[in-house]
Structure formats: C-alpha cells, structure tokens
Design a protein around this motif. Structure first.
Motif, mmCIF file in Angstrom:
data_model
loop_
_atom_site.group_PDB
_atom_site.id
_atom_site.type_symbol
_atom_site.label_atom_id
_atom_site.label_comp_id
_atom_site.label_asym_id
_atom_site.label_seq_id
_atom_site.Cartn_x
_atom_site.Cartn_y
_atom_site.Cartn_z
ATOM 1 N N ARG A 163 -6.653 -6.698 3.609
ATOM 2 C CA ARG A 163 -6.026 -5.391 3.427
ATOM 3 C C ARG A 163 -6.536 -4.355 4.423
ATOM 4 O O ARG A 163 -5.873 -3.325 4.660
ATOM 5 C CB ARG A 163 -6.251 -4.899 1.988
ATOM 6 N N TRP A 164 -7.687 -4.599 5.034
ATOM 7 C CA TRP A 164 -8.214 -3.646 6.021
ATOM 8 C C TRP A 164 -7.215 -3.425 7.150
ATOM 9 O O TRP A 164 -7.160 -2.348 7.754
ATOM 10 C CB TRP A 164 -9.532 -4.171 6.629
ATOM 11 N N TRP A 204 -11.445 -8.562 -7.917
ATOM 12 C CA TRP A 204 -10.062 -8.950 -7.645
ATOM 13 C C TRP A 204 -9.622 -9.995 -8.672
ATOM 14 O O TRP A 204 -10.423 -10.833 -9.101
ATOM 15 C CB TRP A 204 -9.920 -9.578 -6.262
ATOM 16 N N ASP A 233 -16.956 -4.620 -6.201
ATOM 17 C CA ASP A 233 -15.502 -4.778 -6.154
ATOM 18 C C ASP A 233 -15.073 -6.029 -6.916
ATOM 19 O O ASP A 233 -15.813 -7.021 -6.979
ATOM 20 C CB ASP A 233 -15.019 -4.870 -4.699
ATOM 21 N N ASP A 256 -4.237 -2.900 -3.461
ATOM 22 C CA ASP A 256 -5.455 -2.280 -3.983
ATOM 23 C C ASP A 256 -5.366 -2.119 -5.498
ATOM 24 O O ASP A 256 -4.395 -2.526 -6.148
ATOM 25 C CB ASP A 256 -5.738 -0.951 -3.275
ATOM 26 N N GLU A 298 -4.918 -0.373 7.119
ATOM 27 C CA GLU A 298 -5.482 0.906 7.562
ATOM 28 C C GLU A 298 -5.309 1.055 9.070
ATOM 29 O O GLU A 298 -5.071 2.153 9.578
ATOM 30 C CB GLU A 298 -6.959 0.994 7.164
ATOM 31 N N SER A 353 -6.820 -6.271 -6.034
ATOM 32 C CA SER A 353 -8.011 -5.539 -6.448
ATOM 33 C C SER A 353 -7.764 -4.909 -7.815
ATOM 34 O O SER A 353 -6.649 -4.473 -8.123
ATOM 35 C CB SER A 353 -8.331 -4.454 -5.415
ATOM 36 N N ASP A 383 0.854 -1.180 0.000
ATOM 37 C CA ASP A 383 0.000 0.000 0.000
ATOM 38 C C ASP A 383 0.889 1.229 0.000
ATOM 39 O O ASP A 383 2.121 1.126 0.074
ATOM 40 C CB ASP A 383 -0.923 -0.002 1.220
#
Length: 425
Positions: free
Chosen positions: A358-359, A338, A336, A198, A362, A221, A98
C-alpha cells in the motif's frame, strides 16, 4: 518535465492520445487532450488551466476551459482504455483502495464540505475522492475514481444544479464507492489478484463480506479493537427451553480483540521478514500470523440471513482467516494488524509483502497531486472534475509507460471505439 523533455516525447504522446482518446470523435478534442496532458506534465508550480495555457506555446485558455468544464465528452471510455493499457504493463500484485482529500475554499466546488482532510491532518473544507490503483513495488496507476458526495449535498438542490451533479448520484459511503469501482472493472473483465486497503476499509465487516461474496481475496488493515475468536474456539449449543425450537450453537465467551490475541502470542512467536528494498536499505520488521475467526454482529448478520433464507443451516462456526501482526523490534507492543482471506497455506512472507504494498499509493498521490496537478483544478462542476481527474490519470499512465517500456506501444483495443458518434460539444 521541462520543455525540452516534453518536446522529446511529443511523437509518443500523439500516439498515446490517438489510442486512449479514440472515443472522442472530434479531432479538435483530441488536440486539446494532447495540449492538456502536456500542460500537466510540464514543470510549473500550478497546474490550473490559466497557468498551463500560459506555459504552452499552443495553449489557449478559453479552449481548454471549454474542453474540460463545458464539453460533454464521456470520460468512461477513456478510463477503460487506460486500464486496458496499464494492467498488462504493470502486472499488479494487488489492487489498492484508498482515498485522497483535496482542500478547497468556499462551498460551491462539487462535493466540498467540512470533513476530515488527510492532506491537512484535521477537519477542514475539502473534497474527498476514493480510488482503486493497480500496484507493484515498482509501478502503479489509478484504475478508477469516485468523488465522495457528503450527505449535506443530497437535498441541496441549488448546489447540485449549479455544479451539474447528475440526479441519480446520491450520498454513498466510501466503502460502497470502492465496491462500485470493483464492479465496474469486473464488467470490463478486469479482476484484482487481491485487494489491499487501510483500516478505514478493513475494519468494516460489511466491506470484507462484500469482497468475499464477489470472490475477491483481500489483505486489509484493521484497528486493534476488532474482535476475533481463536481458530480452535468452538461454539456450543445452548440448553433447550421447552420442546419447541432449537437455537444454533454459540461461542460461550466474548471474542477478544486482535490486540489481545497478538499479545498472547509473546515475542518469540514473531519472526523477522524483509518485504522490499527501500532507499535506505532493506525494509524489515517482526511479524506473526495466526488463523482466527472474526466476530461481531456485522460478521454474523449476513451468515444468519443466508441460513434463514433457506441457503443451508448455520452450525454457529464463524469463517476463519489470517490475522497478520507486526511487532517492531524496539516497540513495547504490536503496532499493526491485518485480516486476510488468502488460503491457509499462504506463506507469511507473501502476507507481509501484500500488506506493505500500500505504500506505493502514497507515491501515486504525491505524483498526481504535486507533479500533475490533481488538486489544482479550479473548476466547480461534476463533469469538469471527472474530466480533469481522467486527464491527470492519463498523464500519469503515459509517464508510467515511458518509465517502464518507452518504445513499446499499448495493445490494440476495440472496446472504446463507439459504434455511433458520441454527443460532444
């Protein structure tokens, strides 16, 4: 952490610093490392050096400024030792790539430029850093950082000299910086179970191909307009024009977008999948997975190049992979998408679990920025930025160790013990 909590872990922190910062051969530098980490972990709205020095009983602003901004200690062995401690502890299900933006005033902080700033949701003056994190649903930690150097910095000798940017450092796209980090970690014998990122990375076919070339599986993604053929689409050989030459088979029709493929599945093809327990209950949504063949010139180019260099004949068939689609229950259309290189027998529950991990990054960024002062650094130089980011990562790693195994020391390591004293100041 308040003063009492920081004092309560001083002994554990001293052991952590002695191990992680072993490459810093001077005792006073390790003492400053310990002090800086305590400053980062101690409660306080600002984590600038001046603010931290004022809160610490042994804080000396001048000493800390010199240690972070002027000293020449090498952060790379420290970063490696953090990885050696954290990877066995976290046992990641994936590595997540990220990037994070750090708003800045002025134009003299290294790497700063007007560019999209996710922290502000608009184009603004900021630095951007690309990172790789080891992650599970319960823990995560950064493994590597790269500061993105905008193209405007390449020929700006005045700013490069002022901020001490190494001569070999040039502008590189963020996806290439991500690959550089994976290559560095591979040199340390560290490989990801799977890479997650992402759509800014996943939509890039060159990035997907580079991961495949490295033997790294991914769940990435992608945007809705990424094109792909259905699995059963077959290329056909075009008619020969004359006796000379033979063209490889081609797909007769343009590849539809993944959004078009998903719409063709229909609502009944989607099943409800739960991927983890959230603060408000189990997180679930509707998903479908199908095998597809991603298309486009960026996909075909490396395959054709390999064939033309004598590495085999290409029969025109594009490689297949998973397309995972999410269609929330009350949404009018899928939301969404992927692409994944995992094997064809991978359960949809596993695809969803990896896509959604992936959350956790954050959560990392919130702790690193708001709790540990990642974006509070007021220095301007290339070495200073990398020293600060390494120290922030070390602080987060220490806190993660305390949360997971508060009494267990990290494994022994010889990799970061230099054979000769390093040049430090």
């Amino acid at each position: 952490m308040d003063t009492r909590e920081v004092d309560g872990v001083r002994a554990e922190l001293a052991l952590f610093v002695a191990d992680v910062f072993v490459a810093l051969r001077r005792k006073d530098q390790r003492v400053k490392s310990d002090c800086y980490l305590r400053g980062l972990m101690l409660d306080g709205r600002r984590k600038s050096i001046q603010a931290m020095a004022g809160r610490l009983p042994d804080g000396n602003e001048q000493n800390l400024q010199q240690f972070v901004n002027q000293s020449t200690w090498d952060p790379v062995p420290v970063q490696r030792r953090i990885c050696e401690r954290m990877l066995p502890l976290i046992a990641p299900t994936a590595w997540v790539i990220d990037d994070v933006s750090l708003p800045k005033n002025g134009r003299m902080s290294v790497g700063v430029a007007p560019q999209y700033c996710g922290a502000l949701g608009k184009r603004a003056n900021c630095q951007v850093a690309v990172s790789v994190h080891a992650a599970t649903d319960t823990a995560s930690c950064p493994l590597q950082w790269r500061l993105f150097l905008p193209r405007s910095w390449e020929a700006d000798d005045d700013r490069r000299t002022s901020t001490r940017v190494p001569s070999e450092v040039t502008h590189r796209e963020k996806w290439r910086l991500a690959l550089d980090m994976l290559d560095t970690l591979a040199e340390w014998d560290m490989r990801p179970p799977v890479v997650v990122a992402d759509a800014a990375y996943g939509t890039n076919a060159h990035f997907r191909a580079a991961l495949t070339d490295r033997g790294i599986h991914y769940v990435l993604s992608v945007r809705a307009d990424v094109s792909a053929h259905p699995l059963d689409a077959e290329p056909e050989a075009p008619p020969r024009n004359g006796p000379v030459g033979c063209w490889p088979p081609r797909y007769r029709y343009p590849a539809p977008s993944v959004a078009t493929l998903a719409a063709g599945l229909g609502p009944k093809a989607f099943t409800t999948v739960t991927w983890r327990q959230g603060t408000r209950g189990r997180l679930k949504s509707r998903f479908a997975a199908m095998r597809v063949r991603p298309a486009g010139k960026a996909v075909e180019r490396p395959i054709k190049a390999a064939a033309s260099s004598g590495q085999g004949w290409w029969d025109g068939v594009l490689p297949d992979c998973w397309l995972l689609v999410e269609w929330p229950e009350h949404a009018e259309a899928p939301s969404d998408y992927w692409l994944s290189s995992l094997s064809a027998d991978t359960p949809i529950t596993e695809l969803v679990r990896l896509a959604k991990v992936r959350w956790r990054i954050e959560h990392d960024y919130r702790e690193l920025k708001h709790g540990l002062g990642l974006d509070h650094f007021e220095g301007r130089s290339w070495p200073g930025w990398h020293h600060h980011v390494t120290l922030v990562t070390a602080a987060q790693a220490f806190l993660t160790e305390q949360r997971l195994t508060p009494k267990v020391p990290g494994p022994a390591s010889l990799s970061t013990r230099p054979s000769t004293p390093s040049k430090t100041s």
